[in-house]
Design a protein around this motif. Structure first.
Motif, PDB file in Angstrom:
ATOM      1  N   GLN A   1       1.130  -1.100   0.165  1.00 54.89           N
ATOM      2  CA  GLN A   1      -0.141  -0.035  -0.049  1.00 54.89           C
ATOM      3  C   GLN A   1       0.945   1.288   0.288  1.00 54.89           C
ATOM      4  OE1 GLN A   1      -2.867  -0.064   3.306  1.00 54.89           O
ATOM      5  NE2 GLN A   1      -2.901  -2.733   3.273  1.00 54.89           N
ATOM      6  N   ALA A   2       0.346   2.539  -0.045  1.00 54.95           N
ATOM      7  CA  ALA A   2       1.388   3.438  -0.430  1.00 54.95           C
ATOM      8  C   ALA A   2       0.628   3.778   1.244  1.00 54.95           C
ATOM      9  CB  ALA A   2       0.546   3.890  -1.101  1.00 54.95           C
ATOM     10  N   PRO A   3       1.499   4.811   1.434  1.00 48.50           N
ATOM     11  CA  PRO A   3       1.872   5.070   2.836  1.00 48.50           C
ATOM     12  C   PRO A   3       0.889   6.789   2.937  1.00 48.50           C
ATOM     13  CG  PRO A   3       3.123   5.990   1.865  1.00 48.50           C
ATOM     14  CD  PRO A   3       2.861   5.006   0.765  1.00 48.50           C
ATOM     15  N   THR A   4       0.051   6.471   3.960  1.00 49.41           N
ATOM     16  CA  THR A   4      -0.801   7.470   4.170  1.00 49.41           C
ATOM     17  C   THR A   4      -0.708   8.457   4.884  1.00 49.41           C
ATOM     18  OG1 THR A   4      -2.047   6.139   5.958  1.00 49.41           O
ATOM     19  CG2 THR A   4      -3.088   6.132   3.738  1.00 49.41           C
ATOM     20  N   ILE A   5       0.564   8.388   5.913  1.00 42.86           N
ATOM     21  CA  ILE A   5       1.479   8.927   6.770  1.00 42.86           C
ATOM     22  C   ILE A   5       2.584   9.396   6.301  1.00 42.86           C
ATOM     23  CG2 ILE A   5       1.643  10.659   9.069  1.00 42.86           C
ATOM     24  CD1 ILE A   5      -1.013   9.095   9.981  1.00 42.86           C
ATOM     25  N   ASP A   6       3.967  10.500   6.749  1.00 36.72           N
ATOM     26  CA  ASP A   6       5.094  10.076   6.016  1.00 36.72           C
ATOM     27  C   ASP A   6       5.896  11.414   7.839  1.00 36.72           C
ATOM     28  OD1 ASP A   6       7.858  10.296   5.412  1.00 36.72           O
ATOM     29  OD2 ASP A   6       7.159  10.648   3.432  1.00 36.72           O
ATOM     30  N   LEU A   7       6.209  10.368   8.099  1.00 34.71           N
ATOM     31  CA  LEU A   7       6.750  10.628   9.313  1.00 34.71           C
ATOM     32  C   LEU A   7       8.718  11.302   8.922  1.00 34.71           C
ATOM     33  CD1 LEU A   7       6.040   8.626  12.295  1.00 34.71           C
ATOM     34  CD2 LEU A   7       4.906  10.086  11.677  1.00 34.71           C
ATOM     35  N   ASP A   8       8.811  10.940   7.840  1.00 32.59           N
ATOM     36  CA  ASP A   8      10.162  11.600   7.122  1.00 32.59           C
ATOM     37  C   ASP A   8       9.340  12.755   6.654  1.00 32.59           C
ATOM     38  OD1 ASP A   8      11.408   9.178   7.727  1.00 32.59           O
ATOM     39  OD2 ASP A   8      11.275   8.123   6.160  1.00 32.59           O
ATOM     40  N   HIS A   9       8.777  12.784   5.842  1.00 33.82           N
ATOM     41  CA  HIS A   9       8.814  14.850   5.199  1.00 33.82           C
ATOM     42  C   HIS A   9       7.556  15.421   5.629  1.00 33.82           C
ATOM     43  CE1 HIS A   9      12.568  13.001   3.165  1.00 33.82           C
ATOM     44  NE2 HIS A   9      11.584  11.944   2.664  1.00 33.82           N
ATOM     45  N   PRO A  10       7.706  16.052   6.038  1.00 31.22           N
ATOM     46  CA  PRO A  10       8.600  16.821   6.781  1.00 31.22           C
ATOM     47  C   PRO A  10       8.925  15.487   8.141  1.00 31.22           C
ATOM     48  CG  PRO A  10       6.869  17.953   7.716  1.00 31.22           C
ATOM     49  CD  PRO A  10       6.422  17.452   6.560  1.00 31.22           C
ATOM     50  N   ARG A  11      10.060  15.426   8.760  1.00 27.12           N
ATOM     51  CA  ARG A  11      10.492  15.499  10.359  1.00 27.12           C
ATOM     52  C   ARG A  11       9.898  15.678  11.128  1.00 27.12           C
ATOM     53  NH1 ARG A  11      16.993  14.721  10.101  1.00 27.12           N
ATOM     54  NH2 ARG A  11      16.340  17.020   9.057  1.00 27.12           N
ATOM     55  N   ARG A  12       9.153  14.237  12.047  1.00 27.34           N
ATOM     56  CA  ARG A  12       7.995  15.252  13.401  1.00 27.34           C
ATOM     57  C   ARG A  12       8.559  13.968  14.103  1.00 27.34           C
ATOM     58  NH1 ARG A  12       3.937  14.839   9.083  1.00 27.34           N
ATOM     59  NH2 ARG A  12       3.264  13.041   9.827  1.00 27.34           N
ATOM     60  N   VAL A  13       9.364  12.438  14.309  1.00 25.00           N
ATOM     61  CA  VAL A  13       9.378  12.392  15.106  1.00 25.00           C
ATOM     62  C   VAL A  13      10.332  12.554  16.263  1.00 25.00           C
ATOM     63  CG1 VAL A  13      10.635  10.212  15.837  1.00 25.00           C
ATOM     64  CG2 VAL A  13       9.431  10.208  14.035  1.00 25.00           C
ATOM     65  N   LEU A  14      10.488  12.888  17.719  1.00 29.18           N
ATOM     66  CA  LEU A  14      10.964  13.280  18.680  1.00 29.18           C
ATOM     67  C   LEU A  14      12.039  13.038  18.739  1.00 29.18           C
ATOM     68  CD1 LEU A  14       8.049  14.626  20.919  1.00 29.18           C
ATOM     69  CD2 LEU A  14       9.099  15.747  18.936  1.00 29.18           C
ATOM     70  N   ARG A  15      13.460  13.598  18.903  1.00 28.30           N
ATOM     71  CA  ARG A  15      14.325  12.660  19.035  1.00 28.30           C
ATOM     72  C   ARG A  15      14.612  12.638  20.716  1.00 28.30           C
ATOM     73  NH1 ARG A  15      19.678  16.541  18.395  1.00 28.30           N
ATOM     74  NH2 ARG A  15      18.383  16.764  15.998  1.00 28.30           N
ATOM     75  N   GLY A  16      15.231  11.087  20.520  1.00 26.11           N
ATOM     76  CA  GLY A  16      14.982  10.478  21.818  1.00 26.11           C
ATOM     77  C   GLY A  16      13.676   9.842  22.852  1.00 26.11           C
ATOM     78  N   SER A  17      13.449   9.586  21.562  1.00 28.66           N
ATOM     79  CA  SER A  17      11.614   8.746  22.156  1.00 28.66           C
ATOM     80  C   SER A  17      11.301   7.463  21.023  1.00 28.66           C
ATOM     81  CB  SER A  17      10.326   9.391  21.443  1.00 28.66           C
ATOM     82  OG  SER A  17      10.868   9.945  19.617  1.00 28.66           O
TER      83      SER A  17
END
Length: 361
Positions: A213-229
């Motif tokens: 499937q095509a991704p419905t959410i992209d956490l890489d662009h823009p990067r939204r993952v919090l550092r250290g989590s």
């Protein structure tokens, strides 16, 4: 040349290295007919949280919600519902619904300052998850038809399910949970476990390989993952790599019908890579080989254990159910999340690695 207006900013898209945004949550009391009765304001000392778990029968719950004396006097726990929404911006604000919930538990605490009430909320699957008053027989009907008949008359809003060519000859006796019958039908029909989405619809899509499937959410662009989590867990040392479904009618002399599903050979714990089989075997009353194969595949897609990652992002209402997420350049299936209903909180996600099926390699 005519002047062009600039498009409104995407308030959900954060610039690089920005981890927070102005956000509030709105809780509104409505009666069972949908008539709005007023806004609720949780006590500042409480930390309400909304969670979504694809493995649970009732996938969405709100815990940690405490109301003050004024709101406690307003609510009618047996008949009221609570609409929850995320609010971004101010001119005008953007409203993102997060579902409608029933009051499943209400504990009152009497103090000198008045009565406060601690609430636990469930999504409308709580209505479905009640005992059948009479037996239900699918009668050989197509599963989507049987599902509509099973849920007919329940005050749960819109049902959105894919069509299926699978039929069901299963039956359930009085006293069985209607939700249990629904989950059985979903597996027979090749559906993922049903859930109520942000807009209150009961969703039942067909199960499909997440890696296809095509991704419905992209956490890489823009990067939204919090550092250290980020935490990773392989969970594959003893994980099954083959799912076997055996259907054997005790009144028949025919050989058992057996359906199998193997995890993709690209997975590290696949039969091809480990060199031996670790099976999970279940029994189900199914009428044909085709039904057994679909049943095994659906079980495998839903229950196969792969690499699991947990991470945090700013609260994001685009995460719903069974989303395919791109993270760290790879595809993952989101199997759960938890969102604090307070400003400044971090949304925690559980993702399961998606591996391409052998036909997609």
């Amino acid at each position: 040349m005519a002047a062009a207006s600039a498009p409104p900013p995407d308030l959900l898209a954060l610039d690089e290295h920005v981890g927070q945004r102005p956000v509030t949550f709105r809780l509104e009391l409505v009666d069972r007919l949908g008539v709005r009765r007023g806004r609720l304001t949780p006590l500042r000392s409480s930390t309400p949280s909304l969670s979504h778990d694809t493995t649970a029968t009732i996938s969405r719950r709100v815990t940690g919600l405490t109301l003050g004396a004024g709101d406690s006097a307003l609510i009618r726990p047996l008949t009221d519902r609570i609409d929850i929404a995320m609010v971004l911006g101010a001119t005008p604000p953007l409203m993102y619904p997060l579902g409608r919930y029933l009051i499943a538990d209400a504990v009152s605490v009497h103090t000198t300052g008045g009565t406060t009430t601690a609430l636990t909320l469930y999504d409308p699957m709580f209505i479905v998850d009640q005992q059948l008053e009479a037996g239900f027989d699918a009668g050989g009907a197509l599963v989507d038809t049987a599902v509509r008949r099973l849920l007919d008359g329940l005050p749960i809003g819109e049902l959105v399910l894919d069509a299926t060519e699978q039929n069901s000859t299963n039956s359930w006796s009085a006293g069985t949970s209607r939700a249990a019958a629904l989950l059985d039908l979903a597996t027979v029909g090749g559906y993922v476990k049903p859930w109520f989405n942000h807009t209150g619809q009961l969703r039942m899509p067909r199960a499909s390989e997440p890696a296809a499937q095509a991704p419905t959410i992209d956490l890489d662009h823009p990067r939204r993952v919090l550092r250290g989590s980020i935490t990773r867990s392989p969970q594959m040392l003893s994980a099954p790599n083959r799912f076997v479904v055996v259907s054997n009618d005790p009144t028949s002399d025919a050989a058992p019908v057996i359906g199998t599903y193997d995890v993709p050979s690209s997975a590290p714990h696949s039969i091809n890579q480990r060199g031996f089989i670790i099976p999970t075997v279940v029994e189900a009353q199914l009428p044909s080989q085709r039904h057994a194969t679909v049943y095994a595949r659906t079980l495998g897609i839903q229950q196969a254990v792969y690499e699991v990652v947990e991470l945090s992002t700013p609260p994001d209402p685009r995460h719903d159910g069974y989303d395919v997420v791109r993270f760290d350049g790879q595809l993952w299936l989101e199997t759960g999340w938890e969102m604090p209903l307070t400003a400044g909180g971090e949304m925690r996600h559980t993702l399961r690695r998606a591996y391409p099926s052998d036909g997609d390699l």
